[in-house]
Design a protein around this motif. Sequence first.
Motif, PDB file in Angstrom:
ATOM      1  N   PHE A 258       0.770  -1.127   0.001  1.00  0.00           N
ATOM      2  CA  PHE A 258      -0.016   0.023  -0.066  1.00  0.00           C
ATOM      3  C   PHE A 258       1.052   1.257  -0.222  1.00  0.00           C
ATOM      4  N   PRO A 259       1.458   1.614  -0.965  1.00  0.00           N
ATOM      5  CA  PRO A 259       2.470   2.723  -1.243  1.00  0.00           C
ATOM      6  C   PRO A 259       2.055   4.148  -0.927  1.00  0.00           C
ATOM      7  N   ASP A 260       0.551   4.219  -0.939  1.00  0.00           N
ATOM      8  CA  ASP A 260       0.025   5.574  -0.557  1.00  0.00           C
ATOM      9  C   ASP A 260      -0.212   5.842   0.913  1.00  0.00           C
ATOM     10  N   VAL A 261       0.057   4.995   1.658  1.00  0.00           N
ATOM     11  CA  VAL A 261      -0.066   5.274   3.199  1.00  0.00           C
ATOM     12  C   VAL A 261       1.372   5.139   3.650  1.00  0.00           C
ATOM     13  N   VAL A 262       1.615   5.508   4.898  1.00  0.00           N
ATOM     14  CA  VAL A 262       2.665   5.230   5.803  1.00  0.00           C
ATOM     15  C   VAL A 262       2.176   4.167   6.852  1.00  0.00           C
ATOM     16  N   ALA A 263       3.115   2.884   6.683  1.00  0.00           N
ATOM     17  CA  ALA A 263       2.915   1.967   7.459  1.00  0.00           C
ATOM     18  C   ALA A 263       3.836   1.973   8.662  1.00  0.00           C
ATOM     19  N   LEU A 264       3.177   2.023  10.148  1.00  0.00           N
ATOM     20  CA  LEU A 264       3.883   1.937  11.031  1.00  0.00           C
ATOM     21  C   LEU A 264       3.717   0.987  11.807  1.00  0.00           C
ATOM     22  N   THR A 265       4.404   0.493  13.181  1.00  0.00           N
ATOM     23  CA  THR A 265       4.202  -0.500  14.269  1.00  0.00           C
ATOM     24  C   THR A 265       4.802   0.023  15.250  1.00  0.00           C
TER      25      THR A 265
END
Length: 225
Positions: free
Chosen positions: A136-143
Amino acid sequence: SDSPPSDPFDKLARTPFANAEPTAPHRDDAVVMPIPANAPPRLETHKAHGRPSAWWAYRDAGGQLLGYVVRFDGADGSKVVLPLTLRRTGARLHWSWKGFPEPRPLYGLERLAARPGASVMVVEGEKTADAASERFPDVVALTWPGGSKAAGKVDWSPLAGRDVVIWPDADEPGRVAGQDVRRRASAAGALTVALVDPPKFLPEGWDLADAWPEGFDQTQAVALM
Protein backbone atom coordinates in the motif's frame (compact mmCIF):
# COMPACT_ATOMS: atom_id res chain seq x y z
CA SER A 1 1.80 -13.17 12.95
CA ASP A 2 5.14 -11.35 13.03
CA SER A 3 5.06 -10.29 16.68
CA PRO A 4 5.46 -12.52 19.75
CA PRO A 5 2.48 -12.86 22.13
CA SER A 6 4.40 -11.52 25.09
CA ASP A 7 6.38 -8.35 25.56
CA PRO A 8 10.18 -8.94 25.64
CA PHE A 9 10.92 -5.23 25.88
CA ASP A 10 10.39 -4.60 29.58
CA LYS A 11 14.00 -5.11 30.71
CA LEU A 12 14.90 -1.44 30.59
CA ALA A 13 15.71 1.55 32.68
CA ARG A 14 12.59 3.70 32.62
CA THR A 15 14.35 6.75 31.29
CA PRO A 16 12.34 9.49 29.51
CA PHE A 17 13.57 10.50 26.05
CA ALA A 18 14.58 13.91 27.40
CA ASN A 19 17.07 12.29 29.75
CA ALA A 20 18.35 9.75 27.26
CA GLU A 21 20.40 12.09 25.07
CA PRO A 22 24.14 11.50 24.80
CA THR A 23 24.73 14.72 26.75
CA ALA A 24 22.63 13.62 29.76
CA PRO A 25 24.38 13.17 33.13
CA HIS A 26 26.04 9.79 33.48
CA ARG A 27 23.88 7.20 35.19
CA ASP A 28 24.19 3.47 35.49
CA ASP A 29 22.64 1.69 32.51
CA ALA A 30 20.96 4.77 31.02
CA VAL A 31 19.60 4.45 27.47
CA VAL A 32 21.36 6.66 24.91
CA MET A 33 19.19 7.97 22.08
CA PRO A 34 19.85 8.95 19.37
CA ILE A 35 22.97 6.88 18.76
CA PRO A 36 26.03 9.17 18.81
CA ALA A 37 28.88 9.05 16.31
CA ASN A 38 31.28 7.65 18.92
CA ALA A 39 29.08 4.62 19.68
CA PRO A 40 30.79 1.22 19.48
CA PRO A 41 29.73 -1.22 16.74
CA ARG A 42 26.41 -2.92 17.42
CA LEU A 43 26.29 -6.49 18.68
CA GLU A 44 26.00 -8.94 15.80
CA THR A 45 25.22 -12.10 17.77
CA HIS A 46 23.35 -13.16 20.90
CA LYS A 47 24.98 -15.66 23.22
CA ALA A 48 21.83 -17.80 23.42
CA HIS A 49 20.18 -17.23 20.04
CA GLY A 50 23.13 -16.82 17.68
CA ARG A 51 22.99 -14.56 14.64
CA PRO A 52 19.78 -12.67 13.84
CA SER A 53 17.70 -13.43 10.79
CA ALA A 54 16.36 -9.86 10.52
CA TRP A 55 17.14 -6.35 11.76
CA TRP A 56 14.77 -3.38 11.98
CA ALA A 57 16.24 0.04 12.68
CA TYR A 58 14.15 2.44 14.74
CA ARG A 59 14.78 6.09 13.86
CA ASP A 60 13.43 9.41 15.00
CA ALA A 61 11.59 11.85 12.73
CA GLY A 62 14.90 13.28 11.55
CA GLY A 63 16.26 9.87 10.60
CA GLN A 64 18.65 9.49 13.52
CA LEU A 65 19.11 5.93 14.74
CA LEU A 66 17.47 5.13 18.11
CA GLY A 67 18.09 1.39 18.32
CA TYR A 68 17.01 -1.90 16.79
CA VAL A 69 14.50 -4.69 16.99
CA VAL A 70 16.06 -8.01 16.03
CA ARG A 71 14.60 -11.41 15.13
CA PHE A 72 16.18 -14.82 15.72
CA ASP A 73 14.84 -17.97 14.06
CA GLY A 74 15.39 -21.29 15.81
CA ALA A 75 16.14 -24.57 14.06
CA ASP A 76 12.83 -25.90 15.42
CA GLY A 77 10.84 -23.16 13.72
CA SER A 78 10.57 -20.98 16.82
CA LYS A 79 11.33 -17.28 16.79
CA VAL A 80 12.53 -14.75 19.31
CA VAL A 81 12.24 -10.98 18.85
CA LEU A 82 14.43 -8.76 21.04
CA PRO A 83 15.32 -5.07 21.25
CA LEU A 84 18.90 -3.84 21.05
CA THR A 85 19.71 -0.44 22.55
CA LEU A 86 22.78 1.59 23.39
CA ARG A 87 23.41 2.11 27.10
CA ARG A 88 25.74 4.22 29.17
CA THR A 89 27.29 2.77 32.31
CA GLY A 90 29.48 5.41 33.89
CA ALA A 91 31.49 6.80 30.97
CA ARG A 92 31.23 3.60 28.92
CA LEU A 93 28.87 3.18 25.97
CA HIS A 94 27.79 -0.37 25.22
CA TRP A 95 25.03 -2.21 23.35
CA SER A 96 22.62 -4.37 25.32
CA TRP A 97 19.67 -6.65 24.56
CA LYS A 98 17.35 -4.38 26.50
CA GLY A 99 14.37 -2.28 25.47
CA PHE A 100 13.56 1.30 24.61
CA PRO A 101 12.57 3.63 27.44
CA GLU A 102 8.90 4.39 27.88
CA PRO A 103 7.13 5.88 26.10
CA ARG A 104 8.67 3.80 23.35
CA PRO A 105 9.09 5.15 19.81
CA LEU A 106 7.05 4.00 16.85
CA TYR A 107 8.74 2.14 14.00
CA GLY A 108 8.69 4.29 10.86
CA LEU A 109 8.84 7.79 12.34
CA GLU A 110 11.22 8.95 9.60
CA ARG A 111 8.77 7.78 6.91
CA LEU A 112 5.93 9.52 8.70
CA ALA A 113 7.81 12.81 8.90
CA ALA A 114 8.77 12.64 5.22
CA ARG A 115 5.11 12.38 4.14
CA PRO A 116 3.12 14.88 6.23
CA GLY A 117 -0.04 14.59 4.13
CA ALA A 118 -0.20 10.80 3.87
CA SER A 119 -2.65 8.56 5.67
CA VAL A 120 -1.23 6.11 8.19
CA MET A 121 -1.65 2.37 8.53
CA VAL A 122 -0.79 0.80 11.88
CA VAL A 123 -0.03 -2.92 11.88
CA GLU A 124 1.52 -5.33 14.36
CA GLY A 125 5.19 -6.16 13.78
CA GLU A 126 8.06 -4.59 11.91
CA LYS A 127 8.08 -7.22 9.16
CA THR A 128 4.39 -6.56 8.61
CA ALA A 129 4.93 -2.80 8.51
CA ASP A 130 7.56 -3.17 5.80
CA ALA A 131 5.30 -5.48 3.80
CA ALA A 132 2.35 -3.11 4.17
CA SER A 133 4.51 -0.25 2.90
CA GLU A 134 5.15 -2.21 -0.29
CA ARG A 135 1.57 -3.37 -0.75
CA PHE A 136 0.00 0.00 0.00
CA PRO A 137 2.48 2.68 -1.15
CA ASP A 138 -0.08 5.47 -0.72
CA VAL A 139 -0.01 5.12 3.09
CA VAL A 140 2.73 5.28 5.70
CA ALA A 141 2.86 1.94 7.52
CA LEU A 142 3.94 1.98 11.16
CA THR A 143 4.12 -0.39 14.09
CA TRP A 144 5.12 -0.36 17.74
CA PRO A 145 7.73 -2.40 19.62
CA GLY A 146 6.89 -5.17 22.03
CA GLY A 147 3.98 -7.03 20.48
CA SER A 148 0.25 -7.12 20.99
CA LYS A 149 0.26 -6.36 24.72
CA ALA A 150 2.61 -3.38 24.61
CA ALA A 151 0.53 -0.65 22.93
CA GLY A 152 0.15 1.15 26.26
CA LYS A 153 3.91 1.67 26.52
CA VAL A 154 4.25 3.67 23.29
CA ASP A 155 4.29 7.35 22.31
CA TRP A 156 1.34 7.68 19.90
CA SER A 157 1.53 11.48 19.67
CA PRO A 158 3.04 11.42 16.12
CA LEU A 159 -0.41 10.31 14.90
CA ALA A 160 -1.95 13.66 15.83
CA GLY A 161 -3.74 15.22 12.87
CA ARG A 162 -3.45 12.08 10.73
CA ASP A 163 -6.02 9.80 9.13
CA VAL A 164 -5.26 6.38 10.60
CA VAL A 165 -6.26 2.86 9.56
CA ILE A 166 -5.41 0.00 11.91
CA TRP A 167 -5.01 -3.47 10.39
CA PRO A 168 -4.70 -6.06 13.19
CA ASP A 169 -3.48 -9.63 12.94
CA ALA A 170 -6.26 -12.12 12.22
CA ASP A 171 -6.44 -13.62 15.70
CA GLU A 172 -7.94 -12.70 19.05
CA PRO A 173 -4.79 -11.05 20.51
CA GLY A 174 -4.49 -9.03 17.31
CA ARG A 175 -8.10 -7.88 17.43
CA VAL A 176 -7.74 -6.88 21.09
CA ALA A 177 -4.55 -4.98 20.29
CA GLY A 178 -6.29 -3.25 17.38
CA GLN A 179 -9.02 -1.97 19.68
CA ASP A 180 -6.39 -0.74 22.13
CA VAL A 181 -4.46 1.08 19.41
CA ARG A 182 -7.68 2.65 18.12
CA ARG A 183 -8.38 4.17 21.53
CA ARG A 184 -4.83 5.40 21.92
CA ALA A 185 -4.63 6.88 18.42
CA SER A 186 -7.85 8.77 19.05
CA ALA A 187 -6.59 10.02 22.40
CA ALA A 188 -3.36 11.15 20.73
CA GLY A 189 -5.32 13.44 18.40
CA ALA A 190 -5.61 11.44 15.19
CA LEU A 191 -7.94 13.17 12.76
CA THR A 192 -9.83 9.96 11.94
CA VAL A 193 -9.29 6.39 13.13
CA ALA A 194 -10.65 3.28 11.37
CA LEU A 195 -10.18 -0.32 12.48
CA VAL A 196 -10.19 -3.07 9.85
CA ASP A 197 -12.07 -6.21 10.86
CA PRO A 198 -10.07 -9.07 9.29
CA PRO A 199 -12.43 -11.48 7.51
CA LYS A 200 -13.11 -14.62 9.53
CA PHE A 201 -12.03 -16.85 6.64
CA LEU A 202 -8.43 -15.64 6.87
CA PRO A 203 -5.99 -18.16 8.37
CA GLU A 204 -5.45 -17.77 12.10
CA GLY A 205 -2.78 -15.16 12.72
CA TRP A 206 -2.67 -13.97 9.10
CA ASP A 207 -1.15 -10.54 8.56
CA LEU A 208 -0.09 -8.33 5.66
CA ALA A 209 3.37 -9.91 5.48
CA ASP A 210 1.78 -13.23 4.48
CA ALA A 211 0.81 -14.31 0.98
CA TRP A 212 -2.72 -13.45 -0.14
CA PRO A 213 -4.90 -16.46 0.75
CA GLU A 214 -7.32 -17.98 -1.73
CA GLY A 215 -10.38 -15.76 -2.09
CA PHE A 216 -8.69 -12.61 -0.82
CA ASP A 217 -6.46 -10.21 -2.73
CA GLN A 218 -5.14 -6.66 -2.95
CA THR A 219 -8.38 -5.27 -4.35
CA GLN A 220 -10.45 -6.73 -1.54
CA ALA A 221 -7.96 -5.51 1.04
CA VAL A 222 -8.23 -1.96 -0.29
CA ALA A 223 -12.02 -2.24 -0.16
CA LEU A 224 -11.83 -3.23 3.51
CA MET A 225 -9.73 -0.16 4.22
